[in-house]
Scaffold this active site. Structure first.
Site, PDB file in Angstrom:
ATOM      1  N   SER A 190      78.895   2.788  21.049  1.00 26.90           N
ATOM      2  CA  SER A 190      79.149   2.936  22.479  1.00 26.90           C
ATOM      3  C   SER A 190      80.604   2.728  22.877  1.00 26.90           C
ATOM      4  O   SER A 190      81.016   3.192  23.927  1.00 26.90           O
ATOM      5  CB  SER A 190      78.264   1.974  23.263  1.00 26.90           C
ATOM      6  OG  SER A 190      78.583   0.639  22.932  1.00 26.90           O
ATOM      7  N   HIS A 240      72.751   5.753  22.976  1.00 28.49           N
ATOM      8  CA  HIS A 240      73.754   6.685  23.498  1.00 28.49           C
ATOM      9  C   HIS A 240      73.591   8.095  22.932  1.00 28.49           C
ATOM     10  O   HIS A 240      74.305   9.004  23.326  1.00 28.49           O
ATOM     11  CB  HIS A 240      75.161   6.163  23.193  1.00 28.49           C
ATOM     12  CG  HIS A 240      75.531   4.976  24.027  1.00 28.49           C
ATOM     13  ND1 HIS A 240      76.169   5.088  25.232  1.00 28.49           N
ATOM     14  CD2 HIS A 240      75.312   3.653  23.840  1.00 28.49           C
ATOM     15  CE1 HIS A 240      76.345   3.892  25.748  1.00 28.49           C
ATOM     16  NE2 HIS A 240      75.829   2.995  24.927  1.00 28.49           N
ATOM     17  N   LYS A 287      70.408   6.002  30.186  1.00 24.91           N
ATOM     18  CA  LYS A 287      71.537   6.894  29.926  1.00 24.91           C
ATOM     19  C   LYS A 287      71.096   8.344  30.168  1.00 24.91           C
ATOM     20  O   LYS A 287      71.080   8.788  31.300  1.00 24.91           O
ATOM     21  CB  LYS A 287      72.086   6.610  28.539  1.00 24.91           C
ATOM     22  CG  LYS A 287      72.677   5.191  28.538  1.00 24.91           C
ATOM     23  CD  LYS A 287      73.188   4.685  27.286  1.00 24.91           C
ATOM     24  CE  LYS A 287      73.901   3.356  27.497  1.00 24.91           C
ATOM     25  NZ  LYS A 287      73.061   2.262  28.033  1.00 24.91           N
TER      26      LYS A 287
END
Lengths: 94, 403
Positions: free
Chosen positions: B185, B213, B244
């Protein structure tokens, strides 16, 4: 056991030599010119925070071909504690 | 002694940062204008640091699904999954995630943080050894601590170092669990999963991959880096998040392990917290169906990533990884980075300020993340504003050199 790039066969160094060697590694994480003795405190004297301490430990692990579990890093207060921990892990290896 | 004395070092770091003119931990989004623009400090700002990879936070169908669930099922479940907090929709979402990820079992958690906390502390116990990538997210660190397992860090994305450490720690009295992230990340670099899987197989360890992610962005079906690298069958457990690509809050873990469901009665962060609210579950279900049905969302984020990466590189910025959803710019020092972050906010661009000790290797970063919802015009505008910043940084460097 397979040969390992970072773990040369070596005898366990004596405590004084270990202190000198580890001090040299610690110095790279400490303010320039900081006094390094067994009583030096890693956080309050050298401002080595928990993240820097883990990076320092990784350098030490590579130097000696040992693993120092993260669980044991939290208990470290002084440079002497660190040297003793490395000595214990070296003894456990051999 | 005062109870806050233990934070002396932290307090010093914080006032240092405030002195430099930034409090990145206290930024207020005053209003939002869609997934990619907001009002910050009274200024219309393009958001390039929200991890809103597919831009689904304002998707009309997701919003409608959330509103309908609110009306039908209420504002919250007021209970944990093991009491009154399991609704039909929680079960349905779990079945849908399992299907999306191609796994037999899925468990939903209230936050992404808790997904790692619960899964890791549920899988590993005091007799086990966890081998974890040194660029670990805080939720992985905390999950490891909660497990009581012995925790050994290996060099970031270094399968050889992992191999050596597994060799040194056979742990015959317990299990060995490797934990890595698909996409890291902070720097935005991708795990070398093929090699890590080879090491894992050689040593007979378990492997957990956090695709927080990467899900929705990597892989032909959007399952993450393990899918993209063709190693899903060798990954025992995948953890992911709803906050996300899926544009909500919550997390999940999936696995084919026949006893995986035991985590529901073993993992304390699953058992002792209220379950996600009905509106959240409904928006996530809709978003999941959307990313399954619309691979063009993935194509769009990759186009935007390529364009932004190329533009920033052309301006002379040092990017930490090849083009991807996370575009982190490395700057020389904290002073420059804080200046640049503030200046970008004044120019109407929001990125994340990432400084040591929160960054790997003590680097100072402007961490950007791109979205499928960024329009070509927004990307061009962001690059134009970065061009002004680049010029100002050149002048600043020249001034400092002259002093």
């Amino acid at each position: 056991m397979r040969a390992s790039r970072h773990a040369p066969a070596m005898s366990t160094p004596d405590p004084d030599r270990l202190l000198v060697e580890i001090s040299a590694l610690v110095a790279r994480f400490a303010p320039a010119g900081a006094q390094l003795t067994r009583a030096t405190e890693l956080v309050s004297d050298l401002s080595i925070d928990s993240v820097a301490a883990m990076d320092l430990v990784m350098e030490i692990e590579e130097r000696y071909g040992i693993d120092i579990p993260v669980n044991e890093i939290a208990d470290l207060v002084t440079l002497g504690d660190l040297v003793d921990l490395v000595a214990r892990r070296l003894a456990a290896r051999s | 002694m005062d109870i806050f004395d233990k934070y002396e070092l932290l307090a010093q770091r914080r006032s240092q940062l405030l002195g430099a003119g930034a409090d990145p931990f206290d930024l207020e989004i005053e209003d939002l204008h869609g997934p990619c623009e907001a009002t910050i400090r009274g200024r219309r700002t393009i958001l390039v640091g929200t991890n809103n990879y597919l831009g689904l936070t304002f998707d009309p169908e997701c919003i409608e699904a959330g509103c309908a669930a609110l009306r039908r099922l209420g504002t919250g479940t007021t209970g944990s999954r093991i009491a009154n907090g399991t609704y039909a929709s929680h079960r349905a979402l779990e079945a849908e995630i399992a299907a999306f990820m191609g796994r037999a079992h899925a468990i939903v958690f209230t936050t992404g943080y808790q997904a790692n906390l619960a899964t890791i502390s549920g899988l590993a116990g005091p007799k086990d050894v966890i081998f974890v990538d040194s660029d670990w997210h805080a939720s992985i660190f905390d999950g490891c601590r909660l497990s009581g397992a012995t925790v050994v860090r290996f060099r970031h994305n270094d399968p050889d170092d992992l191999d050596r450490r597994l060799e040194r720690n056979p742990n015959p009295g317990g299990c060995r669990l490797i934990i890595v992230e698909g996409l890291y990340s902070m720097l935005g670099d991708v795990a070398r999963l093929r090699e890590i899987v080879a090491v894992k197989k050689r040593h007979g360890a378990f492997l957990l991959v956090d695709e927080a992610h990467a899900m929705g962005v990597f892989g032909a079906k959007g399952r993450g880096v393990a899918e993209a690298q063709g190693v899903e069958a060798e990954v025992d457990v995948i953890v992911g998040t709803f906050s996300k690509s899926l544009g909500a809050i919550g997390g999940f873990a999936v696995s084919d392990h026949p006893r995986f469901e035991l985590l529901r009665v073993a993992a304390r962060p699953y058992m002792f917290t209220a379950s996600p609210g009905p509106a959240t579950i409904a928006t996530v279900r809709t978003a999941l169906a959307k990313i399954a049905a619309h691979p063009e969302l993935r194509a769009r984020i990759w186009e935007n990533a390529q364009r932004l990466h190329a533009g920033l590189s052309a301006l002379g910025f040092t990017l930490c990884a090849p083009p991807g959803p996370i575009l982190s710019i490395r700057l020389p020092d904290e002073r420059t980075t804080v200046f640049a972050w503030n200046r970008l906010l004044e120019l109407g661009v929001y990125v994340n300020l990432a400084l040591p000790p929160g960054t790997p290797g003590g680097v100072c970063l402007l961490r950007g993340s791109v979205s499928a919802a960024h329009t070509p015009e927004q990307i061009e505008e962001v690059l134009a504003r970065f061009a002004r910043l680049a010029e100002e940084l050149r002048q600043l460097t020249a001034r400092v050199a002259a002093e």
